[in-house]
Motif scaffolding. Structure first.
Motif, PDB file in Angstrom:
ATOM      1  N   CYS A  86       0.769  -1.076  -0.076  1.00  0.00           N
ATOM      2  CA  CYS A  86      -0.098  -0.091  -0.015  1.00  0.00           C
ATOM      3  C   CYS A  86       0.996   1.224   0.077  1.00  0.00           C
ATOM      4  O   CYS A  86       1.649   1.652   1.170  1.00  0.00           O
ATOM      5  N   PRO A 109      -4.345   6.111  -1.159  1.00  0.00           N
ATOM      6  CA  PRO A 109      -3.612   4.925  -1.506  1.00  0.00           C
ATOM      7  C   PRO A 109      -3.667   4.562  -2.885  1.00  0.00           C
ATOM      8  O   PRO A 109      -4.445   4.752  -3.764  1.00  0.00           O
ATOM      9  N   VAL A 111      -3.019   0.251  -3.883  1.00  0.00           N
ATOM     10  CA  VAL A 111      -2.823  -0.730  -3.198  1.00  0.00           C
ATOM     11  C   VAL A 111      -2.441  -1.774  -4.264  1.00  0.00           C
ATOM     12  O   VAL A 111      -3.243  -2.060  -5.634  1.00  0.00           O
ATOM     13  N   ASP A 151      -1.886  -0.819   6.690  1.00  0.00           N
ATOM     14  CA  ASP A 151      -3.120  -0.752   5.810  1.00  0.00           C
ATOM     15  C   ASP A 151      -3.333  -2.545   5.447  1.00  0.00           C
ATOM     16  O   ASP A 151      -2.242  -3.126   5.326  1.00  0.00           O
TER      17      ASP A 151
END
Length: 177
Positions: A86, A109, A111, A151
């Motif tokens: 992340c 973010p 990811v 995360d």
């Protein structure tokens, strides 16, 4: 804007990131290529501690002063399971004769999931990032990029190696005249 390019969304590749002094990632390292292959410079981000790298960029006059997005480019060393990372980016715009002592906007973010040792991965484009400060034409924009091991999507148990990012801005003019 680039000559011959019309107004709209444009990618600006970045590879000039530097570790933050406090809570910074590891210093620039290089993955050595064999004869006739490229060496790959990277910044290593820890799997358990939030670490940061920063860069700055003078925005063009044609920038629409709106939100931006990014996409990380990264790789990882050998590991057998859990390949998620992340990456987060936040930014701050500073105009001429304004203080640099101000707060970044909210990070967004990207990811992504790796898998094969030393392969190039690029994450999905982030959601819109609202830049802190009061963005204006030709501002200096300071960026803070970090890996967020807290995360749920960040499962990579080894360092993640960042090799750059693509920054997406929108322009509202065909040039900076």
């Amino acid at each position: 804007a680039v000559v011959g390019v019309t107004a709209g969304k444009h990618a600006i590749p970045f590879a000039s990131l530097a570790p933050k002094v406090v809570a910074g990632c590891a210093a620039l390292a290089t993955l050595a290529g064999a004869s006739g292959q490229p060496d790959i410079p990277y910044l290593a981000f820890d799997p358990s501690t939030e670490e940061h790298a920063q860069f700055l960029f003078g925005m063009p006059k044609s920038w629409d002063e709106g939100t931006i997005t990014f996409r990380p480019r990264w790789l990882h060393p050998a590991t057998t399971t859990n390949f998620g990372t992340c990456w987060k980016l936040r930014a701050l715009a500073v105009s001429d004769n304004e203080t640099l002592v101000a707060s970044f906007g909210t990070a967004q973010p990207s990811v992504d999931t790796g898998g094969t040792t030393s392969n190039h991965y690029y994450g999905p484009e982030s959601s819109a990032i609202t830049i802190g400060g009061t963005p204006a034409a030709q501002d200096l924009v300071l960026f803070d990029l970090y890996r967020d091991p807290a995360d749920a999507g960040d499962t990579l148990a080894v360092d993640a190696w960042l090799i750059g990012i693509d920054l997406f801005i929108t322009t509202n003019a065909d040039n900076d005249a």
